[in-house]
Design a protein around this motif. Structure first.
Motif, PDB file in Angstrom:
ATOM      1  N   GLU A   1      47.348  56.388  41.752  1.00  0.00           N
ATOM      2  CA  GLU A   1      48.480  55.577  42.207  1.00  0.00           C
ATOM      3  C   GLU A   1      49.379  55.078  41.090  1.00  0.00           C
ATOM      4  O   GLU A   1      50.489  54.624  41.355  1.00  0.00           O
ATOM      5  CB  GLU A   1      47.980  54.351  42.999  1.00  0.00           C
ATOM      6  N   SER A   2      48.925  55.099  39.851  1.00  0.00           N
ATOM      7  CA  SER A   2      49.730  54.566  38.764  1.00  0.00           C
ATOM      8  C   SER A   2      49.722  55.538  37.595  1.00  0.00           C
ATOM      9  O   SER A   2      48.863  56.417  37.487  1.00  0.00           O
ATOM     10  CB  SER A   2      49.197  53.204  38.306  1.00  0.00           C
ATOM     11  N   ALA A   3      50.683  55.348  36.691  1.00  0.00           N
ATOM     12  CA  ALA A   3      50.771  56.220  35.518  1.00  0.00           C
ATOM     13  C   ALA A   3      49.520  56.098  34.650  1.00  0.00           C
ATOM     14  O   ALA A   3      49.020  57.105  34.128  1.00  0.00           O
ATOM     15  CB  ALA A   3      52.016  55.864  34.706  1.00  0.00           C
ATOM     16  N   GLU A   4      49.012  54.876  34.505  1.00  0.00           N
ATOM     17  CA  GLU A   4      47.813  54.686  33.682  1.00  0.00           C
ATOM     18  C   GLU A   4      46.605  55.378  34.282  1.00  0.00           C
ATOM     19  O   GLU A   4      45.804  55.986  33.559  1.00  0.00           O
ATOM     20  CB  GLU A   4      47.521  53.192  33.514  1.00  0.00           C
ATOM     21  N   LEU A   5      46.441  55.289  35.600  1.00  0.00           N
ATOM     22  CA  LEU A   5      45.290  55.937  36.236  1.00  0.00           C
ATOM     23  C   LEU A   5      45.340  57.449  36.070  1.00  0.00           C
ATOM     24  O   LEU A   5      44.321  58.091  35.822  1.00  0.00           O
ATOM     25  CB  LEU A   5      45.243  55.579  37.719  1.00  0.00           C
ATOM     26  N   ARG A   6      46.533  58.023  36.235  1.00  0.00           N
ATOM     27  CA  ARG A   6      46.660  59.472  36.066  1.00  0.00           C
ATOM     28  C   ARG A   6      46.398  59.862  34.608  1.00  0.00           C
ATOM     29  O   ARG A   6      45.695  60.838  34.331  1.00  0.00           O
ATOM     30  CB  ARG A   6      48.042  59.948  36.499  1.00  0.00           C
ATOM     31  N   ALA A   7      46.957  59.103  33.673  1.00  0.00           N
ATOM     32  CA  ALA A   7      46.732  59.390  32.256  1.00  0.00           C
ATOM     33  C   ALA A   7      45.253  59.268  31.903  1.00  0.00           C
ATOM     34  O   ALA A   7      44.727  60.040  31.094  1.00  0.00           O
ATOM     35  CB  ALA A   7      47.568  58.447  31.390  1.00  0.00           C
ATOM     36  N   GLU A   8      44.578  58.299  32.526  1.00  0.00           N
ATOM     37  CA  GLU A   8      43.148  58.099  32.263  1.00  0.00           C
ATOM     38  C   GLU A   8      42.330  59.325  32.650  1.00  0.00           C
ATOM     39  O   GLU A   8      41.564  59.857  31.848  1.00  0.00           O
ATOM     40  CB  GLU A   8      42.638  56.879  33.032  1.00  0.00           C
TER      41      GLU A   8
END
Length: 228
Positions: A91-98
């Motif tokens: 749902e967020s850029a950080e989650l996808r990057a993680e």
């Protein structure tokens, strides 16, 4: 592969020493602390348990189970589909990057292990563009012939342990509180793992709005220890 070796491989996969950088992420928990939603052991336990029950247990865990089946069957098209579905679910850029960073690190580890049993995992991962962490993790578990229920239990435990460690640093909490939280969460994990194996894909759900908001707001949090 003997049962003892399978257990050793499973412990390796679930270990916080696995070099994928999981310890650098809190998955929104740090913002929940910053905003006052998490203030102590009780509220930290409620946050982590609810997310495991209603989010990780109803989407990520059944997806890992399905990925293990696809890896075992050698179904590269299904692996690619599920990998894409998980990336799209962040749902967020950080989650996808993680998940992409951890998937990248796990892919590098597959190469560095130089294990002939992982040759098919290495070639399949190489055919994917961006690799989600559950995709690579499930590939290792399936190739090492770890039983799906044991693999799911370890996957959930590893996630819960990382969340507790984040709470210890961010709240902060003491070591005894951390062990009490892990004991409570560990008692819930077997049922979550069993349910994940029975959940049809049409019923998978990661609808956890507070979690999504926490992850998004963490991206602009002024002072932070974690990358998500």
């Amino acid at each position: 592969m003997s049962a003892a070796l399978q257990l050793a491989r499973l412990l390796q996969l679930a270990s916080p020493a696995l070099p994928v950088g999981a310890y650098t992420y809190s998955q929104g928990l740090e913002w929940a602390v910053e905003s006052g939603v998490i203030t102590d052991e009780t509220t930290a336990g409620r946050w982590i348990a609810d997310l495991m029950q209603h989010g990780i247990g109803r989407y990520e865990a059944p997806l890992v189970f399905a990925l293990m089946a696809a890896w075992t069957a050698g179904d590269s098209a299904e692996i690619a589909r599920l990998n894409g579905e998980f990336l799209a679910s962040r749902e967020s850029a950080e989650l996808r990057a993680e998940t992409a960073q951890m998937g990248f690190s796990l892919n590098r580890l597959v190469r560095d292990l130089r294990d002939p049993d992982l040759a098919s995992v290495e070639s399949t991962l190489a055919s994917l563009g961006e690799i989600a962490f559950p995709t690579g993790w499930a590939g290792l578990a399936a190739s090492w012939k770890i039983a799906p229920e044991a693999a799911l239990t370890a996957y959930l435990w590893s996630w819960a342990e990382n969340q507790v460690m984040a709470a210890l640093k961010a709240v902060p909490l003491g070591q005894a509180a951390g062990q009490r939280l892990l004991a409570e969460l560990g008692g819930r994990i077997p049922a979550v793992a069993v349910d994940a194996q029975k959940l049809p894909e049409m019923q998978w759900s990661n609808f956890t709005p507070a979690f999504a908001i926490a992850c998004a707001r963490h991206e602009t949090q002024y002072s932070r220890l974690f990358r998500s």
